[in-house]
Design a protein around this motif. Structure first.
Motif, PDB file in Angstrom:
ATOM      1  N   TYR A   1       0.816  -1.076   0.196  1.00 19.53           N
ATOM      2  CA  TYR A   1      -0.149   0.045   0.085  1.00 19.53           C
ATOM      3  C   TYR A   1       0.931   1.135  -0.038  1.00 19.53           C
ATOM      4  CZ  TYR A   1      -3.147   3.654   2.244  1.00 19.53           C
ATOM      5  OH  TYR A   1      -3.718   4.550   2.610  1.00 19.53           O
ATOM      6  N   GLN A   2       0.744   2.182  -0.915  1.00 18.14           N
ATOM      7  CA  GLN A   2       1.341   3.346  -0.950  1.00 18.14           C
ATOM      8  C   GLN A   2       0.860   4.643  -0.303  1.00 18.14           C
ATOM      9  OE1 GLN A   2       4.319   3.244  -2.782  1.00 18.14           O
ATOM     10  NE2 GLN A   2       4.998   5.398  -2.498  1.00 18.14           N
ATOM     11  N   VAL A   3       1.349   5.274   0.761  1.00 18.51           N
ATOM     12  CA  VAL A   3       1.034   6.280   1.137  1.00 18.51           C
ATOM     13  C   VAL A   3       1.024   7.508   0.583  1.00 18.51           C
ATOM     14  CG1 VAL A   3       1.360   5.393   3.833  1.00 18.51           C
ATOM     15  CG2 VAL A   3       3.066   6.615   2.585  1.00 18.51           C
ATOM     16  N   ALA A   4       0.550   8.612   0.855  1.00 17.49           N
ATOM     17  CA  ALA A   4       0.383   9.657   0.090  1.00 17.49           C
ATOM     18  C   ALA A   4       1.674  10.530   0.321  1.00 17.49           C
ATOM     19  CB  ALA A   4      -0.791  10.793   0.299  1.00 17.49           C
ATOM     20  N   PHE A   5       1.915  11.307  -0.662  1.00 16.73           N
ATOM     21  CA  PHE A   5       3.061  12.223  -0.462  1.00 16.73           C
ATOM     22  C   PHE A   5       2.976  13.138   0.813  1.00 16.73           C
ATOM     23  CE2 PHE A   5       5.331  16.213  -1.198  1.00 16.73           C
ATOM     24  CZ  PHE A   5       6.853  15.588  -1.382  1.00 16.73           C
ATOM     25  N   ASP A   6       3.954  13.334   1.384  1.00 18.97           N
ATOM     26  CA  ASP A   6       3.766  14.108   2.722  1.00 18.97           C
ATOM     27  C   ASP A   6       4.047  15.647   2.434  1.00 18.97           C
ATOM     28  OD1 ASP A   6       3.647  14.721   5.508  1.00 18.97           O
ATOM     29  OD2 ASP A   6       5.415  13.886   5.955  1.00 18.97           O
ATOM     30  N   VAL A   7       2.765  16.166   2.294  1.00 26.45           N
ATOM     31  CA  VAL A   7       3.231  17.576   1.851  1.00 26.45           C
ATOM     32  C   VAL A   7       3.505  18.493   3.251  1.00 26.45           C
ATOM     33  CG1 VAL A   7       1.515  17.534   0.102  1.00 26.45           C
ATOM     34  CG2 VAL A   7       0.743  18.145   2.368  1.00 26.45           C
ATOM     35  N   ASP A   8       3.658  17.893   4.494  1.00 33.12           N
ATOM     36  CA  ASP A   8       3.718  18.893   5.690  1.00 33.12           C
ATOM     37  C   ASP A   8       5.287  18.195   6.110  1.00 33.12           C
ATOM     38  OD1 ASP A   8       2.180  20.750   5.607  1.00 33.12           O
ATOM     39  OD2 ASP A   8       0.824  19.819   7.396  1.00 33.12           O
ATOM     40  N   ASN A   9       5.848  17.120   5.553  1.00 33.37           N
ATOM     41  CA  ASN A   9       7.111  16.537   6.237  1.00 33.37           C
ATOM     42  C   ASN A   9       6.909  16.272   7.465  1.00 33.37           C
ATOM     43  OD1 ASN A   9       9.823  15.765   5.917  1.00 33.37           O
ATOM     44  ND2 ASN A   9      10.397  17.690   6.481  1.00 33.37           N
ATOM     45  N   ARG A  10       5.749  15.619   7.942  1.00 31.08           N
ATOM     46  CA  ARG A  10       5.533  15.419   9.290  1.00 31.08           C
ATOM     47  C   ARG A  10       5.696  13.996   9.750  1.00 31.08           C
ATOM     48  NH1 ARG A  10       0.519  18.343  11.497  1.00 31.08           N
ATOM     49  NH2 ARG A  10       1.072  17.477  13.387  1.00 31.08           N
ATOM     50  N   ARG A  11       5.689  13.178   8.863  1.00 34.99           N
ATOM     51  CA  ARG A  11       5.756  11.771   9.404  1.00 34.99           C
ATOM     52  C   ARG A  11       6.977  11.362   9.897  1.00 34.99           C
ATOM     53  NH1 ARG A  11       4.992   7.638   5.774  1.00 34.99           N
ATOM     54  NH2 ARG A  11       3.177   6.501   7.084  1.00 34.99           N
ATOM     55  N   ALA A  12       8.209  11.635   9.180  1.00 35.45           N
ATOM     56  CA  ALA A  12       9.433  11.511   9.726  1.00 35.45           C
ATOM     57  C   ALA A  12       9.806  10.006  10.398  1.00 35.45           C
ATOM     58  CB  ALA A  12       9.719  12.315  10.956  1.00 35.45           C
ATOM     59  N   ILE A  13       9.455   9.058   9.300  1.00 38.85           N
ATOM     60  CA  ILE A  13       9.821   7.576   9.537  1.00 38.85           C
ATOM     61  C   ILE A  13      11.287   7.356   9.206  1.00 38.85           C
ATOM     62  CG2 ILE A  13       7.387   6.694   9.025  1.00 38.85           C
ATOM     63  CD1 ILE A  13       8.166   5.606   6.697  1.00 38.85           C
ATOM     64  N   THR A  14      11.645   6.606  10.242  1.00 38.62           N
ATOM     65  CA  THR A  14      13.154   6.398   9.951  1.00 38.62           C
ATOM     66  C   THR A  14      13.672   5.600   8.774  1.00 38.62           C
ATOM     67  OG1 THR A  14      12.939   4.393  11.476  1.00 38.62           O
ATOM     68  CG2 THR A  14      13.513   6.096  12.634  1.00 38.62           C
ATOM     69  N   SER A  15      12.991   4.723   8.191  1.00 40.44           N
ATOM     70  CA  SER A  15      13.224   4.206   7.120  1.00 40.44           C
ATOM     71  C   SER A  15      12.877   4.951   5.645  1.00 40.44           C
ATOM     72  CB  SER A  15      12.441   2.811   6.878  1.00 40.44           C
ATOM     73  OG  SER A  15      11.055   3.170   6.646  1.00 40.44           O
ATOM     74  N   GLY A  16      11.970   5.916   5.744  1.00 45.19           N
ATOM     75  CA  GLY A  16      11.452   6.566   4.542  1.00 45.19           C
ATOM     76  C   GLY A  16      10.594   5.805   3.746  1.00 45.19           C
TER      77      GLY A  16
END
Length: 605
Positions: A156-171
């Motif tokens: 499943y593909q998550v949406a582009f993070d327009v706010d740069n707030r997800r900050a997952i370590t793996s990207g």
């Protein structure tokens, strides 16, 4: 955006509204058959596989990511104000049309909702969180990625993070983060108590010096389903998680249920809007109006008040386990708003996506909607996100990040009566406006005055500096903190040093953190309530420890409440009142869990 898409949407919008004679019924998740549940999950997967259309008017061609991105862009402005409920109702309506457009979800069925307050003590036992449907509640993945089911990591593909707030370590952009908290949520008993409101303003907890959207259930649902680090807990990316739609289906039903107690509630809409909640300019007034368009969506609020109005809405809700009896309510007299008539050219849509969309959201075209649609063709100067990373140099003192993902419009500093706006970015540290901006007249004067005051805050002052506005006085104190004193009430707001005031509203002030560049809302001081233990109630009931005693809902972290732009003390007070109500229920009504006859007594508290 493709011009043909705008034309198709305009043509669709010109078709006369259809009568709502056979409304779709939105059913509770547990009321669906196994086959229907499977269809819903398949439709979600199909919608998620569609490319983003980069427009929000025609749901037939919208993809899953369109919904996530527009919610991210409007997150700060579509929450905590009068548009919270109509904004999300419009979003749910467009989502329902988009699900039907996949060809998988039946056109005669509404999308389901999850009445989790009806099972507040064991909501995690729902089959929603199984491999067959939405996947695991949490996992041992370092980024809390969902690892099972059709939305598992890699599928499943998550949406582009327009706010740069997800900050997952793996990207990893296939990582849907979910770290659900197995704790009690707000129970149907307490939620029914909040239905005894005599106006929309009261229903949304709007009083002088307070703040909208402080009923615990909405934020609680986001947090217990998402948890620390989960997408559902982050307002910018929460629609990435399919549970968002089932939760917000319940949120909409909550409003719908209150509305259907009295005819007047179908017309009742008032309150305060925050700065910039409508990128096209209708949301810049402090007073909310049903004649205004919602942010993102091509609907006026007045079109969204009646779910069976047929212009465009045509749906209703099933009765579910959480629909316990409500206390009698004295209905106010019916006052229908006067709406100026609109004119429209003859309908010309004859088929294809335009005709399909027209049959669902038919209405009459007016100049404002046409402007909204055509505005999508114009390349606005990007604002981008309120960034996370600390800034240096010229933008260190609260400058707004340049954008690299999408077009939005920023509104300038304003007082309660200002009605102008500007497009662009203000560099606070240097007190200059970007060279490619054209700002004239009163806007230039406003920007210059604001820049002067902001620049002053960067240097120590020996005496307070006062700036009088129409409805408040802004005082810069010697320690570089700021005091907002309202002249029409006794309320004051204290903003600490290190923040630059951005906008002042009747119920809050927004300031930009000079280090992170992120906005934060500040509120008048509200004293915390003291919890008074019920003499006959059991203490600290654990979830599942008794067949009919209720456990307290989880107390959400202060950092999370603040990240949602909410007043923590007001939230805390609502939580204390909820605890005392549950104490009364446990003391007086402990017979059978969710017994309607016992709930009636609690509901009158």
């Amino acid at each position: 955006m493709n011009l043909l898409l705008v034309v198709a949407a305009v043509l669709a919008y010109t078709v006369s509204a259809q009568q709502c004679s056979t409304p779709r019924v939105r059913s509770e998740w547990s009321q669906l058959t196994q086959e229907q549940k499977g269809l819903y999950v398949r439709a979600i997967a199909a919608l998620a596989a569609k490319p983003a259309s980069n427009q929000y008017a025609n749901p037939d061609i919208m993809g899953w990511h369109d919904f996530v991105i527009t919610h991210a862009r409007e997150a700060y402005w579509a929450h905590g104000n009068a548009q919270f409920y109509p904004y999300h109702r419009a979003m749910m309506w467009q989502f329902e049309q988009a699900m039907i457009a996949t060809g998988i979800w039946p056109s005669n069925m509404g999308v389901p909702y999850f009445d989790w307050p009806a099972m507040s003590q064991n909501w995690w036992t729902s089959d929603l969180f199984t491999e067959q449907y939405l996947g695991n509640m949490n996992s041992n993945d370092p980024d809390h990625c969902v690892l099972t089911g059709p939305f598992a990591k890699g599928k499943y593909q998550v949406a582009f993070d327009v706010d740069n707030r997800r900050a997952i370590t793996s990207g990893d952009t296939t990582c849907l983060r979910r770290n659900a908290v197995q704790a009690a949520g707000d129970d149907a008993t307490a939620i029914a108590n909040s239905m005894n409101a005599g106006s929309f303003a009261q229903f949304t907890s709007s009083t002088s010096g307070s703040y909208y959207d402080t009923t615990n259930y909405h934020s609680t649902g986001h947090f217990i389903f998402g948890g620390e680090g989960g997408d559902m807990s982050n307002a910018s990316v929460s629609p990435n998680d399919p549970i968002f739609w089932l939760h917000h289906g319940y949120v909409d039903k909550y409003w719908w249920r209150w509305q259907n107690q009295c005819e007047q509630f179908l017309y009742d809409y008032s309150g305060t809007l925050m700065s910039a909640n409508d990128p096209n300019g209708n949301g810049i007034d402090a007073k909310a109006s049903a004649d205004q368009y919602t942010a993102s969506w091509p609907f006026k609020v007045q079109q969204l008040l009646n779910t069976q109005g047929g212009d465009p809405l045509c749906y209703t809700y099933s009765k579910s386990a959480g629909d316990i009896p409500l206390a009698p309510l004295t209905c106010p007299p019916v006052v229908k708003p006067s709406v100026a008539p609109t004119t429209a050219p003859p309908a010309t849509a004859t088929g294809g996506a335009a005709a399909t969309s027209a049959s669902r959201q038919g209405s009459q075209l007016d100049d404002k909607w046409l402007y909204t649609a055509l505005n999508l063709l114009v390349k606005q100067k990007p604002l981008g996100s309120w960034g996370n990373a600390p800034k240096t140099g010229a933008t260190a003192a609260g400058g707004i990040q340049a954008a690299d993902a999408g077009d939005v419009v920023v509104f300038g500093r304003r007082d309660l009566n200002e009605t102008e706006s500007f497009n662009g970015t203000l560099e606070v540290a240097s007190a200059t406006v970007q060279a490619d901006e054209t700002i004239t007249g009163t806007i230039a004067a406003t920007i210059q005055a604001t820049a002067t005051v902001m620049a002053t805050t960067s240097a120590a002052v020996s005496e307070p500096i006062k700036k009088e506005q129409n409805a408040y006085i802004e005082t810069i104190n010697p320690d570089n903190s700021t005091t907002i004193s309202y002249t029409l009430s006794n309320n004051t707001i204290e903003i600490p040093a290190g923040f630059t005031v951005y906008s002042v509203m009747p119920i809050s002030a927004t300031a930009i953190n000079e280090t992170s560049g992120k906005p934060k809302r500040f509120f008048p001081e509200i004293p915390k309530l003291e919890y008074v233990q019920h003499a006959e109630a059991p203490v600290n009931v654990e979830v599942g420890s008794h067949p009919c005693h209720l456990a307290y809902p989880i107390l959400l972290p202060e950092s999370y409440i603040e990240s949602m732009g909410m007043n923590y003390n007001k939230y805390f007070n609502a939580h204390v009142r909820s605890k005392m109500q549950i104490d009364a229920f446990n003391a007086d009504n402990c017979t059978t869990m969710f017994s309607p006859s016992s709930m009636m007594n609690f509901n009158s508290l």
